[in-house]
Write a protein that holds these residues in place. Sequence first.
Motif, PDB file in Angstrom:
ATOM      1  N   THR A  50       1.737   1.911  -6.222  1.00 36.33           N
ATOM      2  CA  THR A  50       0.771   2.652  -7.038  1.00 36.33           C
ATOM      3  C   THR A  50       0.866   2.249  -8.511  1.00 36.33           C
ATOM      4  N   MET A  51      -0.148   2.651  -9.269  1.00 33.51           N
ATOM      5  CA  MET A  51      -0.125   2.376 -10.701  1.00 33.51           C
ATOM      6  C   MET A  51       1.093   3.038 -11.338  1.00 33.51           C
ATOM      7  N   ARG A  71       4.065   0.896 -10.687  1.00 33.10           N
ATOM      8  CA  ARG A  71       4.006  -0.371 -11.425  1.00 33.10           C
ATOM      9  C   ARG A  71       4.328  -0.169 -12.907  1.00 33.10           C
ATOM     10  N   LEU A 115      -1.227  -3.613 -13.350  1.00 32.36           N
ATOM     11  CA  LEU A 115      -0.813  -2.208 -13.462  1.00 32.36           C
ATOM     12  C   LEU A 115      -1.662  -1.306 -12.575  1.00 32.36           C
ATOM     13  N   MET A 116      -2.971  -1.591 -12.490  1.00 37.23           N
ATOM     14  CA  MET A 116      -3.866  -0.755 -11.698  1.00 37.23           C
ATOM     15  C   MET A 116      -3.782  -1.037 -10.201  1.00 37.23           C
TER      16      MET A 116
END
Length: 120
Positions: A2-3, A6, A62-63
């Motif tokens: 998941t973001m 991360r 990141l996303m």
Amino acid sequence: MTMANRIKERRIAMHLTQDALAQKLGLQKSAIAKYESGRVQNVKKSILAKMSLILECTPSYLMGFDDLSPDIILSPAERELVIAYRNANSGIRISIRKLLDIEESATERRSSTSADIETA
């Protein structure tokens, strides 16, 4: 991943505390804690862009849109090649792998020939 995972993973990899990252972003430590816990899902574009620079990765990494490791830096041309490879059918992928094996073998032959010449 998941973001939230991360962001935390990159922050730790960069040896930053939540407080240090927050300061660099002009935020409170609690904001970073919320990002990393997943309580905030919609991070502002401006924050995400700045965060990706600090964490030395892309916003898309990141996303979760990009699975390429941030430790591997690609030029725009290399990134296009990776995307094209991923979009190719299995026959094309096999051909590409064969071609790369040939190129690697040729490079290895050149390297060993150079080493042989230098030792002679």
